[in-house]
Design a protein around this motif. Sequence first.
Motif, PDB file in Angstrom:
ATOM      1  N   ALA A   1       6.494  11.323  -3.664  1.00 42.92           N
ATOM      2  CA  ALA A   1       6.274  10.212  -4.879  1.00 42.92           C
ATOM      3  C   ALA A   1       7.948   8.884  -4.996  1.00 42.92           C
ATOM      4  CB  ALA A   1       6.762  10.804  -6.359  1.00 42.92           C
ATOM      5  N   ARG A   2       8.937   8.483  -4.375  1.00 45.06           N
ATOM      6  CA  ARG A   2       9.700   8.075  -4.205  1.00 45.06           C
ATOM      7  C   ARG A   2       8.957   6.727  -3.739  1.00 45.06           C
ATOM      8  NH1 ARG A   2      14.710   7.384  -1.085  1.00 45.06           N
ATOM      9  NH2 ARG A   2      16.479   5.880  -1.616  1.00 45.06           N
ATOM     10  N   ALA A   3       8.668   6.871  -2.612  1.00 45.36           N
ATOM     11  CA  ALA A   3       8.163   5.752  -1.707  1.00 45.36           C
ATOM     12  C   ALA A   3       7.031   4.992  -3.269  1.00 45.36           C
ATOM     13  CB  ALA A   3       7.463   6.189  -0.267  1.00 45.36           C
ATOM     14  N   ALA A   4       5.994   6.331  -3.458  1.00 51.82           N
ATOM     15  CA  ALA A   4       4.896   5.245  -4.890  1.00 51.82           C
ATOM     16  C   ALA A   4       5.255   4.604  -4.799  1.00 51.82           C
ATOM     17  CB  ALA A   4       3.587   6.658  -5.002  1.00 51.82           C
ATOM     18  N   VAL A   5       6.569   5.180  -5.706  1.00 45.57           N
ATOM     19  CA  VAL A   5       7.835   3.381  -6.985  1.00 45.57           C
ATOM     20  C   VAL A   5       7.991   2.904  -6.808  1.00 45.57           C
ATOM     21  CG1 VAL A   5       9.471   4.649  -8.675  1.00 45.57           C
ATOM     22  CG2 VAL A   5       7.872   6.207  -8.526  1.00 45.57           C
ATOM     23  N   ALA A   6       8.347   2.760  -5.610  1.00 47.40           N
ATOM     24  CA  ALA A   6       8.309   1.925  -5.414  1.00 47.40           C
ATOM     25  C   ALA A   6       7.788   0.876  -4.861  1.00 47.40           C
ATOM     26  CB  ALA A   6       9.385   1.889  -3.537  1.00 47.40           C
ATOM     27  N   ASN A   7       6.919   0.976  -4.276  1.00 46.66           N
ATOM     28  CA  ASN A   7       5.879   0.127  -3.995  1.00 46.66           C
ATOM     29  C   ASN A   7       5.037  -0.296  -5.287  1.00 46.66           C
ATOM     30  OD1 ASN A   7       4.657   0.195  -1.510  1.00 46.66           O
ATOM     31  ND2 ASN A   7       5.297   2.049  -0.931  1.00 46.66           N
TER      32      ASN A   7
ATOM     33  N   ARG B   1       0.938  -1.176   0.018  1.00 46.20           N
ATOM     34  CA  ARG B   1      -0.004   0.084  -0.136  1.00 46.20           C
ATOM     35  C   ARG B   1       0.984   1.311   0.047  1.00 46.20           C
ATOM     36  NH1 ARG B   1       2.079   2.032   4.024  1.00 46.20           N
ATOM     37  NH2 ARG B   1       2.130   1.022   5.902  1.00 46.20           N
ATOM     38  N   PHE B   2       0.288   2.433  -0.491  1.00 48.88           N
ATOM     39  CA  PHE B   2       0.925   3.729  -1.238  1.00 48.88           C
ATOM     40  C   PHE B   2      -0.002   3.850  -0.391  1.00 48.88           C
ATOM     41  CE2 PHE B   2       1.271   7.738  -2.844  1.00 48.88           C
ATOM     42  CZ  PHE B   2       2.304   8.401  -1.904  1.00 48.88           C
ATOM     43  N   ALA B   3       0.269   4.884   1.140  1.00 49.24           N
ATOM     44  CA  ALA B   3      -0.520   5.503   1.824  1.00 49.24           C
ATOM     45  C   ALA B   3      -0.226   7.199   2.507  1.00 49.24           C
ATOM     46  CB  ALA B   3      -0.534   4.445   3.666  1.00 49.24           C
ATOM     47  N   PRO B   4      -0.481   7.841   1.769  1.00 49.65           N
ATOM     48  CA  PRO B   4      -0.223   9.490   1.776  1.00 49.65           C
ATOM     49  C   PRO B   4      -1.276   9.957   2.861  1.00 49.65           C
ATOM     50  CG  PRO B   4      -1.021   8.599  -0.047  1.00 49.65           C
ATOM     51  CD  PRO B   4      -1.164   7.757   0.389  1.00 49.65           C
TER      52      PRO B   4
ATOM     53  N   GLY C   1       2.355  -8.724  -7.656  1.00 52.02           N
ATOM     54  CA  GLY C   1       0.967  -8.739  -6.535  1.00 52.02           C
ATOM     55  C   GLY C   1       0.045  -7.167  -6.206  1.00 52.02           C
ATOM     56  N   THR C   2      -0.302  -6.973  -5.916  1.00 52.19           N
ATOM     57  CA  THR C   2      -1.355  -6.175  -5.823  1.00 52.19           C
ATOM     58  C   THR C   2      -0.820  -4.176  -5.090  1.00 52.19           C
ATOM     59  OG1 THR C   2      -3.056  -7.729  -5.284  1.00 52.19           O
ATOM     60  CG2 THR C   2      -3.170  -5.492  -5.213  1.00 52.19           C
ATOM     61  N   PHE C   3      -1.742  -3.292  -5.527  1.00 55.16           N
ATOM     62  CA  PHE C   3      -0.784  -2.040  -4.630  1.00 55.16           C
ATOM     63  C   PHE C   3      -2.162  -1.072  -4.703  1.00 55.16           C
ATOM     64  CE2 PHE C   3      -0.103   2.044  -5.200  1.00 55.16           C
ATOM     65  CZ  PHE C   3       0.887   2.864  -4.905  1.00 55.16           C
ATOM     66  N   LEU C   4      -2.531  -1.199  -3.238  1.00 55.69           N
ATOM     67  CA  LEU C   4      -3.660  -0.702  -2.541  1.00 55.69           C
ATOM     68  C   LEU C   4      -2.945   1.147  -3.229  1.00 55.69           C
ATOM     69  CD1 LEU C   4      -4.862  -2.882   0.207  1.00 55.69           C
ATOM     70  CD2 LEU C   4      -5.470  -2.726  -2.945  1.00 55.69           C
ATOM     71  N   LEU C   5      -4.443   1.781  -2.686  1.00 55.93           N
ATOM     72  CA  LEU C   5      -4.233   3.294  -2.329  1.00 55.93           C
ATOM     73  C   LEU C   5      -5.031   3.863  -1.568  1.00 55.93           C
ATOM     74  CD1 LEU C   5      -2.523   6.434  -2.409  1.00 55.93           C
ATOM     75  CD2 LEU C   5      -4.771   7.019  -4.696  1.00 55.93           C
ATOM     76  N   ARG C   6      -4.041   3.818  -0.115  1.00 50.99           N
ATOM     77  CA  ARG C   6      -4.534   4.141   0.850  1.00 50.99           C
ATOM     78  C   ARG C   6      -4.291   5.840   1.561  1.00 50.99           C
ATOM     79  NH1 ARG C   6      -2.741   0.400   5.718  1.00 50.99           N
ATOM     80  NH2 ARG C   6      -1.447   2.656   6.684  1.00 50.99           N
ATOM     81  N   LEU C   7      -5.964   6.395   2.222  1.00 52.29           N
ATOM     82  CA  LEU C   7      -5.736   7.941   2.251  1.00 52.29           C
ATOM     83  C   LEU C   7      -5.262   7.540   3.796  1.00 52.29           C
ATOM     84  CD1 LEU C   7      -7.838   9.035  -0.495  1.00 52.29           C
ATOM     85  CD2 LEU C   7      -5.294   9.898  -0.165  1.00 52.29           C
ATOM     86  N   ASP C   8      -4.507   8.001   4.421  1.00 48.06           N
ATOM     87  CA  ASP C   8      -4.663   7.982   6.207  1.00 48.06           C
ATOM     88  C   ASP C   8      -4.629   9.887   6.407  1.00 48.06           C
ATOM     89  OD1 ASP C   8      -3.203   5.058   6.233  1.00 48.06           O
ATOM     90  OD2 ASP C   8      -1.278   6.560   6.352  1.00 48.06           O
ATOM     91  N   ASP C   9      -6.416   9.590   6.491  1.00 47.81           N
ATOM     92  CA  ASP C   9      -7.308  10.697   7.171  1.00 47.81           C
ATOM     93  C   ASP C   9      -7.685  11.099   8.039  1.00 47.81           C
ATOM     94  OD1 ASP C   9      -8.603   8.733   6.433  1.00 47.81           O
ATOM     95  OD2 ASP C   9      -9.729   9.340   4.545  1.00 47.81           O
ATOM     96  N   THR C  10      -7.206  10.418   8.762  1.00 44.44           N
ATOM     97  CA  THR C  10      -7.703  10.611  10.150  1.00 44.44           C
ATOM     98  C   THR C  10      -7.919  11.696  10.912  1.00 44.44           C
ATOM     99  OG1 THR C  10      -6.055   8.850  11.536  1.00 44.44           O
ATOM    100  CG2 THR C  10      -7.385   8.100  10.987  1.00 44.44           C
ATOM    101  N   ASP C  11      -6.669  12.589  10.652  1.00 44.66           N
ATOM    102  CA  ASP C  11      -6.728  13.929  10.780  1.00 44.66           C
ATOM    103  C   ASP C  11      -7.680  14.936  10.737  1.00 44.66           C
ATOM    104  OD1 ASP C  11      -5.841  16.305  12.119  1.00 44.66           O
ATOM    105  OD2 ASP C  11      -3.420  15.926  12.331  1.00 44.66           O
ATOM    106  N   THR C  12      -8.268  14.844  10.723  1.00 43.37           N
ATOM    107  CA  THR C  12      -9.629  15.585  10.226  1.00 43.37           C
ATOM    108  C   THR C  12      -9.795  17.168  10.153  1.00 43.37           C
ATOM    109  OG1 THR C  12     -11.187  15.458  12.573  1.00 43.37           O
ATOM    110  CG2 THR C  12     -11.300  14.193  10.626  1.00 43.37           C
TER     111      THR C  12
END
Length: 451
Positions: free
Chosen positions: A20-26, A6-9, A35-46
Motif C-alpha cells: 500500500a505504501r508503494a501504491a500511495v507513493a506512486n 505503475r503500481f504492479a502487485p 501524471g498517469t497512474f497505471l495498475l498492472r497485475l504481475d500475474d505470470t506465475d500461474t
Amino acid sequence: MTPRVRFAPSPTGYLHVGNARAAVANALFAARHGGTFLLRLDDTDTERCRPEYETAIAEDLRWLGIAWEGEPLHQRDRLDRYAEAAERLKKAGRLYPCWETEDELKFKREQRLKRGLAPIYDRAALALSPEQREKALASGRPPHWRFRLSEGQAVWNDLVLGHRAVKLGAVSDPVLVRADGTPLYTFASVVDDLEMGITHVIRGEDHITNTGVQRDIIAALGAKPDAMAFAHLPLLVGAEGEPLSKRIGSLSLRAMRGDGIEPAALVAYLARLGSSADIAPAPWDELVAGFDFRAFSRSAARFDPAQLLSLNCKVLHALPFEAVRERLPEGATEAFWHAVRGNLDMLSEARHWWDVVSGNIIPPPIDEAGDRAFLADAAAALPAGAYDTTTFRSWTAALTEATGRKGRALFHPLRLALTGEEKGPELKDLLPLMGRDRAYSRLALAAGGVS
Ligand code: GLU
C-alpha cells in the motif's frame, strides 16, 4: 516530462501495508506532477496467482481512494510481447539455455558455500561447447533461459536513496524464461515498463538488486536505463526494528479495514511515514502538494500501529457525515454523527451510541441512595416540549437551583443513568437525540421507580 507510473502487485495474496505504501507513493507522485497512474497485475506465475486476489487488490485500492487509468493491465495478456523480447535477447547472445534441474542447482549452491564462495550460478550452461548445446537442444528436454549479466556495476541516482550501485558479478544470471516458456517477473516487468512508457519506477527497497539487473536488461534490449528514474522506499520495520514480514497477515488492508482503520488515516500515515513531514490528518490534495521524494529518509521506517491508531482517531473525529453515512447504523442522522464522532476510537463504536440515543441500554445500578433521590427529582424536572442543545443546560441549571448539586455530583449520576457510561459525548447533544420519554424512563429506572 509528464510522469507515467505503475503500481504492479502480484495477485498472489492480499495487499499489505508494504504494498500500500508503494501504491500511495506512486499515486501521490503522479498526482503531484499531473501524471498517469497505471495498475498492472504481475500475474505470470500461474501457480500462485489467483483471480480472487486480483479482485481484492482492486477493491482494496478503491477503498484507499486510489484510482488508476483505464482497465488494469495483465501480464498474462502480453505473453507474445515477452516472447518477442526474449528472441531479441537470444539473437544478441544475452539469453542462454540451461538444463540444470532444481536438485542440481541446489547441490551446486551447497558446494560453493562449502568452498566459501557466494552461492551464485556458475554459468556452466554458458560454458557448453556449441556441439554440447546442440545435443542438449535436440534431446527434447526444454531448457530454461538465463540472462547473461554484464561485467561491472549497474549504477543509478535513486530519487530516494541517492547514488546506488549493484555489482552484477555478485548476482546470479537471472532466469528470465521458464522451461514452460513463461517469463519471470524480472523480465516481464522490464518489457512492460519500456513498452508502457513508464518514466518512474517507484517501489520498495527490497527491489534494489532487481533494479541493478533490470537496468542491465533494459540496456540489452537497446533502451537507455537512464531514461527511467527509480525511487526505492526504505523498508518498513516494526516498532523494535524487526521485519514486518511475520505480521504481514494482520497488516493486510483487509484486516486493517476490519479493525476499523479509516482509509484516509492509512493514506495520510503511509504518505509521510519515514519522511520529514509531520504525520497528521491531511486531505488528499494536501498530501499531493507536499509529496517529495527528497523528504524521505534513507533508513528503514518504523511502522507503529499505535501511531496509526492515534491518527485514525483524529481522522475519524473530523470526518463529515457524508463520508460515513453508509457505514452508520440505519437511521443515524448528521446531528447524531456530530454528537458522537469526537468520542470514537473506531467507527464501529458508533453502533453503541446509536443504541444509547435510539434503542435500549442496561444502565448499571446507582448505589447511592442520595443519587437515586436526585435522579427521581431530575426525572420530574425534565422540561416538556421540543428538545434542542440548550435543553440540557436549562434543565441542569434548574436542578442546581433546586438541589444545590453542581459539577461531578450533578453530572455523573445523570450521565450514568442516561447513557449507562462513565464517559462519552456531551449530554447536551445526546439529550435531544434520545428525547424526553427515553430520558424520563432511564432516570426513573435508575431512581428505583417504575419507568
Ligand atoms: N510484482 C512486483 C512486486 O509486487 C512488482 C515490483 C515492481 O514494482 O516492479 O513486488
